[in-house]
Every structure is written in C-alpha cells, then in structure tokens.
Motif scaffolding. Structure first.
Motif, PDB file in Angstrom:
ATOM      1  N   PHE A 618      -4.348  -4.158   7.185  1.00 16.59           N
ATOM      2  CA  PHE A 618      -4.649  -4.485   5.759  1.00 16.59           C
ATOM      3  C   PHE A 618      -6.048  -4.138   5.570  1.00 16.59           C
ATOM      4  O   PHE A 618      -6.523  -3.623   4.380  1.00 16.59           O
ATOM      5  CB  PHE A 618      -4.289  -5.958   5.404  1.00 16.59           C
ATOM      6  N   THR A 619      -6.973  -4.285   6.589  1.00 19.38           N
ATOM      7  CA  THR A 619      -8.480  -4.362   6.457  1.00 19.38           C
ATOM      8  C   THR A 619      -8.650  -3.834   7.855  1.00 19.38           C
ATOM      9  O   THR A 619      -7.816  -4.193   8.943  1.00 19.38           O
ATOM     10  CB  THR A 619      -9.172  -5.309   5.765  1.00 19.38           C
ATOM     11  N   SER A 620      -9.951  -3.590   8.031  1.00 16.19           N
ATOM     12  CA  SER A 620     -10.481  -3.401   9.395  1.00 16.19           C
ATOM     13  C   SER A 620     -10.339  -4.639  10.362  1.00 16.19           C
ATOM     14  O   SER A 620     -10.546  -4.505  11.724  1.00 16.19           O
ATOM     15  CB  SER A 620     -11.758  -2.535   9.537  1.00 16.19           C
ATOM     16  N   LYS A 621     -10.266  -5.756   9.954  1.00 19.44           N
ATOM     17  CA  LYS A 621     -10.147  -7.097  10.563  1.00 19.44           C
ATOM     18  C   LYS A 621      -8.927  -7.768  10.532  1.00 19.44           C
ATOM     19  O   LYS A 621      -8.891  -8.772  11.091  1.00 19.44           O
ATOM     20  CB  LYS A 621     -11.337  -7.922  10.043  1.00 19.44           C
ATOM     21  N   ILE A 622      -8.029  -7.298   9.641  1.00 18.89           N
ATOM     22  CA  ILE A 622      -6.673  -7.993   9.447  1.00 18.89           C
ATOM     23  C   ILE A 622      -5.597  -7.321   9.929  1.00 18.89           C
ATOM     24  O   ILE A 622      -5.510  -5.884   9.377  1.00 18.89           O
ATOM     25  CB  ILE A 622      -6.691  -8.645   7.912  1.00 18.89           C
ATOM     26  N   ARG A 623      -4.761  -7.588  11.063  1.00 20.01           N
ATOM     27  CA  ARG A 623      -3.670  -6.937  11.227  1.00 20.01           C
ATOM     28  C   ARG A 623      -2.522  -7.704  11.441  1.00 20.01           C
ATOM     29  O   ARG A 623      -2.575  -9.096  11.876  1.00 20.01           O
ATOM     30  CB  ARG A 623      -3.852  -6.349  12.637  1.00 20.01           C
ATOM     31  N   VAL A 624      -1.302  -7.599  10.693  1.00 13.12           N
ATOM     32  CA  VAL A 624      -0.230  -8.328  10.585  1.00 13.12           C
ATOM     33  C   VAL A 624       1.125  -7.397  11.020  1.00 13.12           C
ATOM     34  O   VAL A 624       1.303  -6.538  10.512  1.00 13.12           O
ATOM     35  CB  VAL A 624       0.101  -8.961   9.150  1.00 13.12           C
ATOM     36  N   VAL A 625       1.855  -8.219  12.133  1.00 15.87           N
ATOM     37  CA  VAL A 625       3.028  -7.636  12.672  1.00 15.87           C
ATOM     38  C   VAL A 625       4.100  -8.667  12.082  1.00 15.87           C
ATOM     39  O   VAL A 625       4.122  -9.964  12.473  1.00 15.87           O
ATOM     40  CB  VAL A 625       2.966  -7.532  14.042  1.00 15.87           C
ATOM     41  N   TYR A 626       5.202  -8.239  11.375  1.00 16.82           N
ATOM     42  CA  TYR A 626       6.278  -9.116  10.720  1.00 16.82           C
ATOM     43  C   TYR A 626       7.360  -8.479  11.015  1.00 16.82           C
ATOM     44  O   TYR A 626       7.482  -7.048  10.769  1.00 16.82           O
ATOM     45  CB  TYR A 626       5.673  -9.634   9.664  1.00 16.82           C
ATOM     46  N   GLY A 627       8.540  -9.203  10.672  1.00 19.62           N
ATOM     47  CA  GLY A 627       9.793  -8.561  10.560  1.00 19.62           C
ATOM     48  C   GLY A 627      10.915  -9.323  10.971  1.00 19.62           C
ATOM     49  O   GLY A 627      10.690 -10.507  10.918  1.00 19.62           O
ATOM     50  N   LEU A 628      12.240  -8.946  11.002  1.00 20.90           N
ATOM     51  CA  LEU A 628      13.202  -9.824  11.123  1.00 20.90           C
ATOM     52  C   LEU A 628      14.255  -9.094  12.301  1.00 20.90           C
ATOM     53  O   LEU A 628      14.504  -7.872  12.241  1.00 20.90           O
ATOM     54  CB  LEU A 628      14.219  -9.763   9.762  1.00 20.90           C
ATOM     55  N   ARG A 629      14.523 -10.123  13.040  1.00 18.00           N
ATOM     56  CA  ARG A 629      15.661  -9.561  14.195  1.00 18.00           C
ATOM     57  C   ARG A 629      16.833 -10.072  14.101  1.00 18.00           C
ATOM     58  O   ARG A 629      16.969 -11.328  13.543  1.00 18.00           O
ATOM     59  CB  ARG A 629      15.198  -9.868  15.640  1.00 18.00           C
TER      60      ARG A 629
END
Length: 932
Positions: A618-629
């Motif tokens: 989302f920015t150079s400092k914020i990474r989000v990994v999300y989802g559904l299994r």
C-alpha cells in the motif's frame, strides 16, 4: 558389476569436480529490498569482463570466474538501477555466496548507481536471516550452515534450536509449547501426514540433516499454505542444484557412556539382515498359517500345532556393546545439457548405534484421606536398543532458462529400533513380585518421490505445480512378552504367568502392519502488477491430497487350559519348547488368536483445498498479505460397510481466513501483525476403536470415534531488528483460542488395566512472548571470532470445561523454552567450535483422570537441561574435516512426576511421586569427512 559402477561413479564426479577446480564460483540470490521477493532477469556481470548471467525465476545466479585475485567486483543491473558489490572474496576452486538486495525504482533518464563493499563472504545463515526479514509472515529459519555447525544428525535434533520449539521423545516437535498434534510438516512444499500409528505427528528423525538446505517454521498462517496447524508449520527444504560438482565421504564412530564397555541384551534368534534394519523372514508366521478367518475355524489341536512351529526365542542373549558406526556419501554435479543447466545431488547414509536406558515405571494411587500417594506397581526396567537407520536421497533439477525449471526429488529412509526390555519389580494390587521381558523389532520405511515445476508463462505471470507420492510402511513382527511372578518378598520360585484365558501381557505374540499411501498434487498461479506505484501480487491455487491406510494387528497368545505348575516353573528358553504344546484342552500349552474386528481397520481421506491470496504494497512501508483458504475434508474410517460398527464417515468444509501485515519502520526494522483461523483434525488412529497394550507404560491405548476437530483462532505481534548481515533481534507476543481442543487422558488401573483415551474439553487459551537474538561479538578484539545466539519463549495456557471440572495447562505445553549457542570461528586455521544449550519448562506429559476431585493427578515432565558441544577442524589442505560431537554432556535424569495438589507444576524431587524416570547417558561421536 558393483565395483565397475562404483568406479564409474567416482570417475564421473571426479571429472565433474576437477573441471572447475581452478575456477572461482560466486552464487547468490537477488531480491527486492522492500518486498523480499526474488527478482527475475537481473543482469549480473563481473566488472571489467564480458562474463555475465541473468537471475532465474528464484532470483538466483551463478558466476564462474577465472579471477585469481583475492577479491572481485560484481555489477547488478535491473530496470535502470545498477549496484556494484566490491571486495567479494574469491579463491580458486571455492564457492562464495553473495546475496544482494535491489530497490526497484520507476524513473526515466540517467541510471542510478549504488556501490556496496563487502569485506567477507556471507555465510548461508546470513541469507536465511534476510529471508526471514522479508518473508510475508511470522517465521523462524535455520540454515544449512547452522545445521552443519551443530551435532544434530537428523531434522528433529535441528528443530529444537528454533525459538519456542522443543522435541519430545527425540523426534516429535512441540512449537510454542503446543503438543505435536498442533504442528504440521511439509517437505519441499508438499504436505506430509502423520508417520505414527498411535498419534498425530511427523517423526522428523526420518529426514537426515545432511540433505537439508534450510528449514522454515511459519508461526502465523497465510492462505497459500496448508491450514491444519496452530503451533508451527515446519517446511523442510532439501538441497537443489549445487554450485559445482562434488563428492564427499564421511566415516564416523562413537559411543554412549551408558553402553561403552557394558554387556547388552538382544534377541537370541535375530535375522541375517537385522544389520540393515530389515527382517529376513525369521520373525514371520509359519507357512501353515494363512489368514485370520482360516485360522479361526481350526481345531484347538491344529492351532497349537501352528504355535509350536514358531521360533522358541523367549530368552535374550548377551553381547558386548560395539562402537557406534556411521557412513555417509554425498555427490553432486552441475553440467550443461543442450545448453540447459542440469544439476543434482545424491547420497547414501547408514547409521548403527546402541542405547541402554535405565527406566523406572511407578503407578501411584492418590490417597484422598491423607493426600499422599501409595505405590501400586514399581518396575525397574532395563531397555536395550540397537538403532539402525539407512537410506538414500536424490535430487535433479533442469533449469530450462532463467524463468523455467523442473525438479524431481526422492528420499527413502529405513529406521528400525530392535529392543529388549528386561523388567523387575512388584505389583501391590496382587501382592506379587514380577520379572519379565519384551522383545520388539520395528521396521519403519518412509519413501517420498516428488516432481515440481516453476514457470514464467509471461513476465508478470508465474505458475508453480507439484505432484508427490509418499509411502509409510510400519512392520512390527513377532513382538513377544513374557512375565513371571512370585509372592512378594518371599523365597518362592518365579512362576510363568499363563492362565487359561488369552492375554496381551504375558505369553503373547503380536504382529502389526500399517501401510499409508499418500497422493498429493496441486499448483498455483501468481500475477504481478503495479498499483500505487508499487508492485502487487494476486495468487490462487488448488491442492488435492488422498490418503489410504490399511492397518492390521494379528494378536496371538499362548495359554494353559489346565494348570501345570511344573511347566510354569520352567525358564523362558524352555517353557515354549515344541514338546510342551498340547492339543489345547489338556495341561499342556495351547495357542490361539485374540479375536476382535477392532484389531484391523482401513481409512481413506480426501482433502480438497483452494485459496485466493492478495499481497499488496500500500506504501513503501506497509505490506499486507491476506486471503481465504477453503478446505473440504472427506473421511472414512474403520470399514467401507455401513452396517459394520467400525464404520464412521464424515465430511466438513472449513473456511480459513488469514491476514498478515508488515510495517517497515526503516530498512532494518519490521513490525508484524497477523490474525488467522486454522483447524486441527483428529488422527485416524484416534478415531478407531483399536485397543492395544503398551508393555513399557503398562497400559492400553484406546481410540474414540466421536472426537471432534479443533478450531483455532490466532493472533501475533512481532518486532524485528536486523542490525547487520547475519544478525537479528526479534520480540513478539501471541494469543490462541481453541474450540474443542483434543487431549489424551490417562486413566490408572491395576494389573495393566490402565488406559489412554481421548477427550474434547470445551475450550482452551494459550498466550506468550518470544525473543530471539543472533549477534556477532565484533565490538571487542578478543571476541571478534565469536557469535552468540539465543532464543526464549514464555507461555501460559489454560484448558477449561465446566462439565469435566478442569482448569489447568494444555497437555504438552511448556511454560518456557530456552535455547542458546556460542559459536567460535578461526577461519585462518580452519577451526570452529559450537556450544549449544536447550531446556524446557515443566509440561503435562499425561493428562490425569481427575474429574470432580476424584481420580489420578496429571503426570508432569520435569525440566532437563541439555548441553552439546561440537569441535571441527579442517585438515589435508581443507579437503578433509574432523568433527568431535559430545551430546547431552550434563546427562541429567529425566523425571516424570505427580503431586497431590494436581495443578502444581514445579518439581520437588524429595516430595513429589515419581511416575517415570529415564537415564540416557552422554554420547561421544567422531567423524572424518573428505571432499573431492
């Protein structure tokens, strides 16, 4: 023929090695500074040279250079960014590892040039710490360098070095204090299943440490990975394409202080192939026995006739303990085939060791009036074991181009403990003194073969696929138990315990087979695109795993229809002689099968799993990994016939979301926050009605078909600091909520009537803090060659159920785990030393049967410190290496105890009632290896 093949094998790898002997080789991985993801297509060249390559789909490169100077410079070029890495140490015939991070910059015009100076070769530990820094979840990593630096011989010994991890019974992992059932294993990205017939766990001692490239333990769930775990997901990755051809042979020997110079016991009539851990048929049933049903309709005389054909081996023989022995060969190659890179590694290993364990086994009844314990049974057991472990592994990878590769890997391991337990003790419930023996030979075969591929279909689209076939074959032939008794404290002679009824405890012969066939396949697609001026990824995939199990136990027992005291007075080597068998109706020995449909079951499970996962910057400092299994689990156990009482069938769909956020405070600091839902399913054995007696524990194991699966909610928060290459500091907290946790309960009974069973308490919670530190002591001239690393975890757990009236810690959960290591390197003379320490806190080994204040208290395992030392010295111009390993230097007795307070867990040696004690001895091993 064998000699010719061996000669060709040695010649091939010698040529392969010598062809590179005068060249330097630099290899490494190029990754994105912000995301940690591998960068494909990075140009890597030697400065002032035309020699160059591009990174492959994994971001890896290999450069061969004729530069004979002490250092060289590499130039990395990618999308307008040029990075020069200077002062890379190289030497003829050696491999230097150099990992690089590049920042992707969207700009036009002139190129951006970045210069970096490295003063020493990075060890592999540094590269995996970089991976840990940039991975998309909370994880801990062990490198092949760390494995080489420890005395650990197999994966289970390696894993106990991880933060919050410990090993139970020498092979079962516990992560964050959670019992082995709450952890899951993968091998090269392929899901593994339980290797034990009686518990939900993977036996990590099956995988030799020498084949491991790295181990990653995920502690927070991401949807792209399997969702059946709560403590840790252990990903074991074996070696791939070597940097150059090699051949290595290693010989080792050693001893344990409990066995050296001692007289040991073994089966007097073993087979000719016992040295291979394989039964040659010596322990098989006679050819006159065909099937269970055919045997069942025979007359008593005909059954007794089969019984007398069985080998008469009921008295062990003594022998002087030989030294332990190990042999290991490894070879690898890296060649060009039609301008494609083909690489592989192969190996064979063999280990033979002897163990002697002094075991004390007590059964204590709690006196509710005095709040003290009365000893019911007391057994002094001498356990003699010869462990045979051998196998082979092979791995080949064809690199079609930098963006496409195909790999095939196979591993087979045969692990066979051959044991004799000699028992002496008493049983107050029968006012008897007891003397007995158990003979057991367990032949366990683990085989896996995997094929996988990684492809860039088009530049932003990556496709990975895999298929695997696993076999677990457990064979336990002719397990024999014999017991004698006499009136307690009397001068009476011992008499054989052999009644008119059939029993597993004395005079029994048991044959068990278990075969698991596991088929796994799957793949995923990942698409990269730009948004917010940054790289984004969307990934989706599918996995199918089918497991078929066949378990069969053939239980036989000798019996005495009419008492014959003169016969029961005979010694073990004479009492079951053929002439002592009758027709099954007189006062001679009869032979029959212990009947029951529950001694055989089949099982089939089908797991369909799919996932969708987003990886957003989302920015150079914020990474989000999300989802559904989503996992759909279809399970059949017992019998395919619905009218059979063993038949149980169920299917359920679980929705498992996961969110992992990484906040990059600066290039050296991360803060991670994650939340997820995972699931724990009962093991197949736990859902059957099978009931088998365990001689060592003097109890039976009983399944429970009504067990429910456990749903687990997980939260993690972790701070990470990476001060410099090869250094790390992390601190984190975690919380878990369990709905319907699964626990094994122990119900005491007299005369071997105690049972293990299972239960689902209503709920449980677990929370704790973890810290990890790896620091090079370069701040002092006298300490600059030292590296210190340590990790620790403090954990609290609570199981609650109003109907069961329980309020205590989770079974198998340790309140703390401590690991520490001090490493010393003197590279100039090729010497290094490693000192390792490990200790866990008190944990519940067996859940007691106290319900509403009545029954037996929990059985706790007391803390036991472990101290190991390894010394390594290069010899013969660095082509040879000598290692000295000393394991379990302190050699403290392991105590399992009970106390009247029930929930009290701190061990007080003088007042608490010992339930079990174990003494293992200190092990010394020396190995010599030579490399071409």
């Amino acid at each position: 023929m064998f000699k010719r093949l061996l000669a060709f094998f040695l010649l091939f790898f010698s040529i392969s090695t010598l062809s590179y002997s005068q060249k330097s080789r630099i290899e490494g991985k190029v990754s994105d500074t912000k995301t940690g993801l591998p960068l494909t297509g990075v140009s890597v060249t030697v400065k002032n040279s035309t020699r160059g390559v591009s990174t492959n789909n994994d971001g890896r490169y290999v450069i061969i250079t004729d530069d004979t100077s002490a250092t060289t410079t590499l130039i990395f070029s990618y999308n307008g960014v040029i990075k020069e890495v200077e002062a890379i140490e190289v030497s003829a015939g050696k491999v230097t590892n150099q990992d690089v991070e590049l920042e992707q910059v969207s700009r036009t015009g002139s190129e951006v040039i970045v210069r970096s100076v490295t003063t020493s070769r990075r060890e592999s530990a540094a590269s995996v710490i970089t991976f840990q820094k940039n991975t998309n979840t909370v994880a801990s990593v062990i490198s092949s360098e760390s494995i080489r630096r420890s005395p650990d011989r197999n994966t289970s010994e390696v894993l106990k070095r991880l933060p919050g991890a410990s090993i139970q019974e020498g092979k079962f992992i516990i992560v964050r204090g959670l019992a082995d059932r709450y952890n899951q294993a993968m091998l090269n990205g392929v899901l593994l299943t339980s290797t034990e017939p009686d518990r939900k766990t993977f036996s990590f001692d099956l995988i030799p440490a020498s084949v491991i490239d790295n181990i990653i333990v995920n502690k927070a769930f991401v949807p792209e990975l399997p969702g059946e775990w709560a403590g840790g997901l252990i990903q074991v990755n074996t070696k791939d394409i070597p940097a150059k051809g090699f051949f290595n042979i290693q010989l080792g020997t050693g001893f344990n202080t409990a066995t050296v110079g001692k007289t040991l016991l073994r089966d007097a009539q073993g087979g000719d192939t016992d040295w291979l851990g394989l039964d040659d048929g010596t322990r098989d049933l006679p050819s006159s026995y065909t099937t269970k049903s055919s045997f069942g309709i025979l007359s008593k005389a005909e059954k007794a006739a089969i019984g007398k054909e069985l080998r008469n081996s009921w008295a062990p023989e003594s022998y002087s303990a030989p030294l332990n022995f190990s042999l290991q060969t490894n070879a690898g190659f890296n060649i060009k085939v039609f301008k494609k890179t083909l690489g592989g590694t192969f190996g064979l290993l063999y280990n033979r060791s002897n163990r002697y364990q002094k075991l004390v086994n007590r059964q204590n009844n709690l006196n509710a009036t005095t709040n003290t314990f009365d000893t019911v049974t007391f057994f002094n057991d001498d356990r003699y074991v010869q462990d045979i472990s051998w196998g082979g592994f092979g791995s080949m990878t064809l690199q079609l181009n930098p963006r496409n590769k195909v790999s095939i890997r196979s591993l087979i391991n045969i692990n066979s403990p051959n044991s004799v337990i000699q028992r002496l003790g008493y049983d107050n419930s029968r006012t008897d003194d007891l003397r007995g023996t158990e003979f057991s030979f367990k032949q366990n075969t683990f085989f896996t073969s995997q094929v996988s591929g990684e492809h860039n279909i088009i530049k932003p689209l990556k496709f990975k696929w895999y298929g695997a076939f696993n076999i677990l074959d457990a064979y336990n032939p002719d397990q024999r138990r014999i017991l004698y008794s006499k009136n307690k404290n009397s001068s009476d002679p011992y008499r054989l315990i052999l009644s008119s009824t059939l029993s597993q405890t004395s005079g029994s012969r048991i044959y068990q087979t278990l075969s698991d066939y596991i088929y796994t396949g799957g793949g995923d697609l990942a698409y990269d695109f730009n948004a917010f001026g940054l790289k984004q990824t969307i990934k989706g995939g599918y996995m199918l795993q089918i497991k078929d199990r066949i378990y069969d136990a053939q239980l036989f027992a000798n019996n005495l229809p009419l008492d014959n005291d003169s016969l029961r007075l005979l010694s073990p080597d004479k009492v079951f002689a053929p002439e002592n068998f009758g027709d099954g109706t007189n006062n001679r020995i009869g032979f029959d099968a212990i009947q029951g449909k529950t001694y055989r079951y089949i099982a089939n499970t089908i797991l369909n799993a799919g996932f969708l996962q987003f990886d957003n910057q989302f920015t150079s400092k914020i990474r989000v990994v999300y989802g559904l299994r989503v996992e759909h689990y279809d399970q059949l156990i017992g019998s395919v016939k619905k009218f059979d009482p063993r038949h149980t069938y169920s299917k359920v769909t679980d929705y498992l979301p996961g969110v992992n956020a990484t906040f990059k405070i600066n290039p050296k600091t991360n803060v991670r926050l994650s939340g997820s839902q995972t699931v724990i399913r009962p093991e197949l054995r736990e859902l059957t009605s099978l009931n088998l007696y365990d001689f060592e524990l003097n109890a039976s194991v009983q399944g429970k078909p009504t067990l429910k699966r456990t749903k687990v909610s997980n939260l993690d928060l972790r701070y990470e600091l990476y001060p410099r290459s090869g250094e790390v500091f992390t601190a984190g907290i975690f919380y878990k909520y369990f709905k319907d946790p699964i626990e094994q309960i122990f119900d005491e009974g007299g005369g071997g009537a105690s049972t293990f069973s299972y239960q689902n308490p209503e709920k449980a919670t677990s929370y704790g803090i973890e810290v990890e530190l790896r620091k090079k002591l370069i701040f002092s001239e006298g300490l600059k060659n030292f590296t210190f690393q340590a990790n620790a975890a403090y954990i609290k757990s609570k199981v609650s159920d109003s109907s069961l009236n329980i309020d205590r810690p989770l079974q198998g959960q340790s309140p703390y785990v401590i690991n520490a290591a001090l490493l010393y390197d003197l590279e100039k003379i090729g010497f290094n030393a490693t000192l390792l320490f490990n200790q866990i806190g008190e944990r519940i080994f067996l859940v007691g049967s106290i319900q509403g204040g009545a029954g037996q208290p929990n059985i706790y395992e007391a803390p036991r410190p472990l101290l190991d030392l390894q010394l390594t010295k290069k010899v013969l111009k660095t082509k040879g290496e000598i290692k000295l390993n000393i394991s379990d230097i302190i050699n403290k007795t392991q105590y399992f105890y009970q106390n009247a307070e029930g929930n009290k867990s701190s061990f007080q040696k003088d007042t608490d009632a010992n339930r079990f004690t174990r003494k293992y001895g200190t092990t010394f091993n020396a190995t010599f290896s030579y490399s071409l």
